[in-house]
Design an enzyme around this catalytic site. Structure first.
Site, short mmCIF file in Angstrom:
data_model
loop_
_atom_site.label_atom_id
_atom_site.label_comp_id
_atom_site.label_asym_id
_atom_site.label_seq_id
_atom_site.Cartn_x
_atom_site.Cartn_y
_atom_site.Cartn_z
N GLY A 9 0.85 -1.20 0.00
CA GLY A 9 0.00 0.00 0.00
C GLY A 9 0.88 1.24 0.00
O GLY A 9 0.52 2.27 0.58
N GLN A 13 -1.71 7.57 0.78
CA GLN A 13 -1.34 8.82 1.47
C GLN A 13 -0.22 8.60 2.49
O GLN A 13 0.80 9.29 2.44
CB GLN A 13 -2.57 9.41 2.19
CG GLN A 13 -2.31 10.77 2.82
CD GLN A 13 -3.26 11.12 3.98
OE1 GLN A 13 -3.99 10.27 4.48
NE2 GLN A 13 -3.25 12.36 4.39
N ASP A 35 2.29 -1.96 -4.25
CA ASP A 35 0.89 -1.52 -4.24
C ASP A 35 0.18 -2.24 -5.38
O ASP A 35 0.83 -2.83 -6.25
CB ASP A 35 0.79 0.01 -4.44
CG ASP A 35 -0.49 0.60 -3.86
OD1 ASP A 35 -0.40 1.31 -2.84
OD2 ASP A 35 -1.58 0.33 -4.40
N ASP A 53 -1.22 -7.53 -5.02
CA ASP A 53 -2.59 -7.50 -4.53
C ASP A 53 -2.53 -8.06 -3.11
O ASP A 53 -2.21 -9.24 -2.91
CB ASP A 53 -3.47 -8.38 -5.44
CG ASP A 53 -4.87 -8.57 -4.89
OD1 ASP A 53 -5.16 -8.08 -3.77
OD2 ASP A 53 -5.68 -9.24 -5.57
N TYR A 143 -15.77 -0.06 8.15
CA TYR A 143 -14.34 0.19 8.36
C TYR A 143 -13.98 -0.04 9.84
O TYR A 143 -13.01 -0.72 10.16
CB TYR A 143 -14.05 1.62 7.93
CG TYR A 143 -12.65 2.12 8.14
CD1 TYR A 143 -11.56 1.53 7.49
CD2 TYR A 143 -12.40 3.21 8.98
CE1 TYR A 143 -10.28 2.02 7.66
CE2 TYR A 143 -11.12 3.71 9.15
CZ TYR A 143 -10.06 3.11 8.50
OH TYR A 143 -8.80 3.60 8.67
N LYS A 147 -11.54 -2.78 11.63
CA LYS A 147 -10.38 -2.39 12.44
C LYS A 147 -10.43 -3.03 13.83
O LYS A 147 -9.41 -3.49 14.34
CB LYS A 147 -10.27 -0.86 12.54
CG LYS A 147 -9.85 -0.19 11.23
CD LYS A 147 -8.44 -0.61 10.81
CE LYS A 147 -7.94 0.07 9.55
NZ LYS A 147 -6.68 -0.52 9.04
N ILE A 173 -5.19 12.09 9.22
CA ILE A 173 -3.80 12.49 8.94
C ILE A 173 -3.79 13.59 7.86
O ILE A 173 -4.37 13.41 6.78
CB ILE A 173 -2.96 11.28 8.45
CG1 ILE A 173 -3.10 10.08 9.40
CG2 ILE A 173 -1.50 11.68 8.26
CD1 ILE A 173 -2.47 10.25 10.74
C1 AKB Z 1 -10.91 7.87 7.71
O1 AKB Z 1 -11.38 9.01 7.78
O2 AKB Z 1 -11.54 6.89 7.32
C2 AKB Z 1 -9.48 7.66 8.15
C3 AKB Z 1 -9.38 7.22 9.58
C4 AKB Z 1 -9.75 8.16 10.66
O3 AKB Z 1 -9.01 6.12 9.85
N1 AKB Z 1 -8.71 8.85 7.94
#
Ligand code: AKB
Length: 322
Positions: A9, A13, A35, A53, A143, A147, A173
């Site tokens: 990756g 960013q 990547d 991948d 997401y 995590k 970030i």
């Molecule tokens: C997002 O906004 O999805 C990311 C994060 C806070 O993990 N920048």
């Protein structure tokens, strides 16, 4: 330092700046960028680059063996806003890439793994202010679910198989070299680009939405610092809370106005508002500060000055070349 590092990756960013910093420390040939897509010229030409991948374990193993890799930084992920649009794809990428790399470490192909978590592990039922390391974690996004699950997998592989995996919960970030993509905190980068381009910004978050943020330089330093810390100092194997500053769209706009006096901002919250509202406003990161001496350098004023100076210089350079 005899490590050979693979970044998966590397075109993203954080990955692109992390690669360049690691190449400075470990040497260009010791840091392999990879990547699923090509990255910027600097990334592609300053050292080895491989197309990988991250959901393909064999493809990762091949590159590890080819370059005798000892450490992997797994930076490939689908971020919060895009993941809400493609839940299945996000789960597949975010989970399978991690399990692939953890398995390769368990099978002793590599010695150390870095995997980023996020403030998205917290949800509407978590405390909003100074969110502690250990608290209720009921994320309401795909997401965030990926995590939290990933954090538990990291801890499991450490406990059961002795895998040396280290992780940080990143806030938003802010950086000027490579754009983020698909995140909810992306507004805090985009606002600078638009301020320089147009002198105005239309925010997709409401004016008082406070979120935890950090400058790229601080995030990169933290990432390398946790990887270089003594094993005995890494006491948390899920993921460490990490904090620098918190601000709202209105506050960042006011800071930008100190440099670009006629800058204007408007607010049209979209589906990302709900995601932002489910996240903490600030994070307590005493464990990172105590265990491996984490300290941030950049506050909002310093970030704003650095972003505007660099983006303005970039714009001037482009104009000169026209
Ligand atoms: C997002 O906004 O999805 C990311 C994060 C806070 O993990 N920048």
């Amino acid at each position: 330092m005899n490590d050979t590092i693979l970044i998966i990756g590397a075109s993203g960013q954080i990955g692109s700046e992390l690669t360049q910093k690691l190449r400075k420390i470990y040497g260009n040939q010791q840091v392999i960028a990879s990547d699923i897509r090509e990255g910027n010229t600097e990334l592609m030409t300053s050292g080895h680059f491989e197309i990988i991948d991250a959901t393909n374990k064999e493809a990762i193993l091949k590159v590890i063996q080819k370059h005798q890799v000892t450490q992997v930084y797994l930076m490939a992920a689908m971020l919060s806003a895009t993941a809400e649009k493609y839940p299945q794809k996000a789960w597949n990428l975010n989970m399978n890439s991690l399990l692939n790399v953890l398995d390769l470490a368990k099978e002793k192909h590599i010695k150390q793994v870095y995997w980023p978590s996020s403030i998205a592990v917290f949800g509407p039922s978590s405390p909003k202010k100074n969110t502690p390391q250990k608290t209720i974690m009921e994320p309401s996004t795909v997401y965030g679910i990926s995590k939290v699950s990933g954090e538990h997998w990291c801890n499991y592989y450490h406990e059961k198989y002795g895998v040396d995996v280290r992780s940080i919960r990143y806030p938003g970030i802010i950086s000027w070299k490579t754009n983020p993509g698909g995140g909810t905190t992306d507004y805090a980068v985009d606002i600078f680009f638009k301020a320089i381009e147009n002198g105005s910004y239309d925010s997709f978050l409401s004016e008082n939405t406070r979120l935890p943020m950090m400058y790229m330089e601080d995030a990169i330093n933290a990432t390398i610092q946790i990887m270089q810390a003594n094993t005995k100092d890494i006491k948390i194997r899920t993921s460490y809370n990490l904090a620098a500053i918190s601000f709202t769209p209105k506050e960042i706009a006011n800071e930008i106005k100190k440099h670009i006096t006629d800058f204007t901002i408007t607010y049209h919250p979209d589906f990302r508002q709900e995601i932002a509202d489910s996240w903490p406003q600030s994070i307590a990161d005493i464990d990172a500060r105590t265990d491996w001496n984490w300290q941030h350098q950049f506050d909002l004023a310093a970030i704003t000055k650095d972003m505007i100076t660099n983006l303005q210089a970039q714009k001037n350079k482009k104009l000169e070349n026209v």
